[in-house]
Design a protein around this motif. Structure first.
Motif, mmCIF file in Angstrom:
data_model
loop_
_atom_site.group_PDB
_atom_site.id
_atom_site.type_symbol
_atom_site.label_atom_id
_atom_site.label_comp_id
_atom_site.label_asym_id
_atom_site.label_seq_id
_atom_site.Cartn_x
_atom_site.Cartn_y
_atom_site.Cartn_z
ATOM 1 N N UNK A 1 -51.505 -34.142 19.006
ATOM 2 C CA UNK A 1 -52.447 -33.282 18.277
ATOM 3 C C UNK A 1 -53.742 -34.025 17.956
ATOM 4 N N UNK A 2 -53.937 -35.207 18.550
ATOM 5 C CA UNK A 2 -55.132 -36.045 18.401
ATOM 6 C C UNK A 2 -55.320 -36.560 16.975
ATOM 7 N N UNK A 3 -54.233 -36.760 16.259
ATOM 8 C CA UNK A 3 -54.287 -37.398 14.942
ATOM 9 C C UNK A 3 -54.090 -38.882 15.123
ATOM 10 N N UNK A 4 -54.827 -39.681 14.368
ATOM 11 C CA UNK A 4 -54.777 -41.138 14.473
ATOM 12 C C UNK A 4 -53.958 -41.693 13.312
ATOM 13 N N UNK A 5 -53.031 -42.596 13.628
ATOM 14 C CA UNK A 5 -52.173 -43.222 12.625
ATOM 15 C C UNK A 5 -52.280 -44.736 12.728
ATOM 16 N N UNK A 6 -52.288 -45.367 11.558
ATOM 17 C CA UNK A 6 -52.323 -46.818 11.479
ATOM 18 C C UNK A 6 -51.343 -47.248 10.403
ATOM 19 N N UNK A 7 -50.365 -48.055 10.785
ATOM 20 C CA UNK A 7 -49.324 -48.533 9.878
ATOM 21 C C UNK A 7 -48.627 -47.384 9.163
ATOM 22 N N UNK A 8 -48.368 -46.309 9.881
ATOM 23 C CA UNK A 8 -47.629 -45.178 9.353
ATOM 24 C C UNK A 8 -48.438 -44.192 8.540
ATOM 25 N N UNK A 9 -49.719 -44.436 8.379
ATOM 26 C CA UNK A 9 -50.563 -43.557 7.567
ATOM 27 C C UNK A 9 -51.619 -42.895 8.440
ATOM 28 N N UNK A 10 -51.835 -41.600 8.250
ATOM 29 C CA UNK A 10 -52.888 -40.941 9.021
ATOM 30 C C UNK A 10 -54.267 -41.382 8.525
ATOM 31 N N UNK A 11 -55.149 -41.634 9.470
ATOM 32 C CA UNK A 11 -56.527 -42.006 9.117
ATOM 33 C C UNK A 11 -57.481 -41.188 9.975
ATOM 34 N N UNK A 12 -58.705 -41.087 9.522
ATOM 35 C CA UNK A 12 -59.739 -40.385 10.273
ATOM 36 C C UNK A 12 -60.234 -41.297 11.394
ATOM 37 N N UNK A 13 -60.626 -40.709 12.493
ATOM 38 C CA UNK A 13 -61.131 -41.495 13.637
ATOM 39 C C UNK A 13 -62.343 -42.319 13.219
ATOM 40 N N UNK A 14 -63.174 -41.776 12.329
ATOM 41 C CA UNK A 14 -64.369 -42.502 11.893
ATOM 42 C C UNK A 14 -64.036 -43.709 11.019
ATOM 43 N N UNK A 15 -62.821 -43.763 10.466
ATOM 44 C CA UNK A 15 -62.426 -44.878 9.602
ATOM 45 C C UNK A 15 -61.718 -45.994 10.360
ATOM 46 N N UNK A 16 -61.485 -45.807 11.645
ATOM 47 C CA UNK A 16 -60.769 -46.811 12.441
ATOM 48 C C UNK A 16 -61.522 -48.132 12.457
ATOM 49 N N UNK A 17 -62.824 -48.090 12.661
ATOM 50 C CA UNK A 17 -63.615 -49.316 12.753
ATOM 51 C C UNK A 17 -63.493 -50.151 11.477
#
Length: 136
Positions: free
Chosen positions: A69-85
């Motif tokens: 569904x194009x959702x981004x997850x980091x360490x088990x938590x959903x984050x916004x694509x713009x917050x990845x950086x």
């Protein structure tokens, strides 16, 4: 007759089991397993990786998941694509020379995966890979 009874009574009183060495050994094994265990960080979501003939197993430091569904997850938590950086920059500061693996579902849009890849490179991480599984 007395000698047989006295022998039985003496043998009953001397049957002790000293478990102190056993407890020491169990604690030593526990410490050994804790020290030698390697902990792997996962993205926290289940993805179906696409197959690739050239897939290699790597030691990873950070895994970023992209669902179907194009959702981004980091360490088990959903984050916004713009917050990845920002997240990857913080991670790279704590772990110099860190590598990142993007575990993207095969049904996810390539545009989302490219955004995550670009954010990782803009954060200063040069060793970025996309996870795949070997066919078969």
């Amino acid at each position: 007759m007395r000698s047989i009874r006295s022998t039985r009574q003496r043998s009953r009183g001397s049957t002790e089991l000293n478990i102190a060495p056993l407890i020491d050994m169990v604690f030593i094994l526990l410490i050994f397993f804790l020290v030698t265990t390697s902990f792997v960080k996962e993205s926290g979501v289940e993805v179906k990786r696409p197959a690739a003939q050239t897939a290699e197993e790597q030691k990873t430091t950070l895994i970023i998941g992209v669902t179907s569904a194009n959702r981004v997850y980091m360490e088990g938590k959903p984050i916004d694509v713009r917050a990845v950086q920002a997240h990857v920059e913080r991670f790279a500061l704590k772990n110099p020379g860190a590598n990142v693996v993007i575990a993207a579902d095969k049904e996810s849009r390539s545009g989302t995966v490219i955004q995550v890849l670009d954010a990782c490179r803009l954060a200063g991480v040069r060793d970025v890979a996309v996870a795949a599984s070997r066919p078969g």
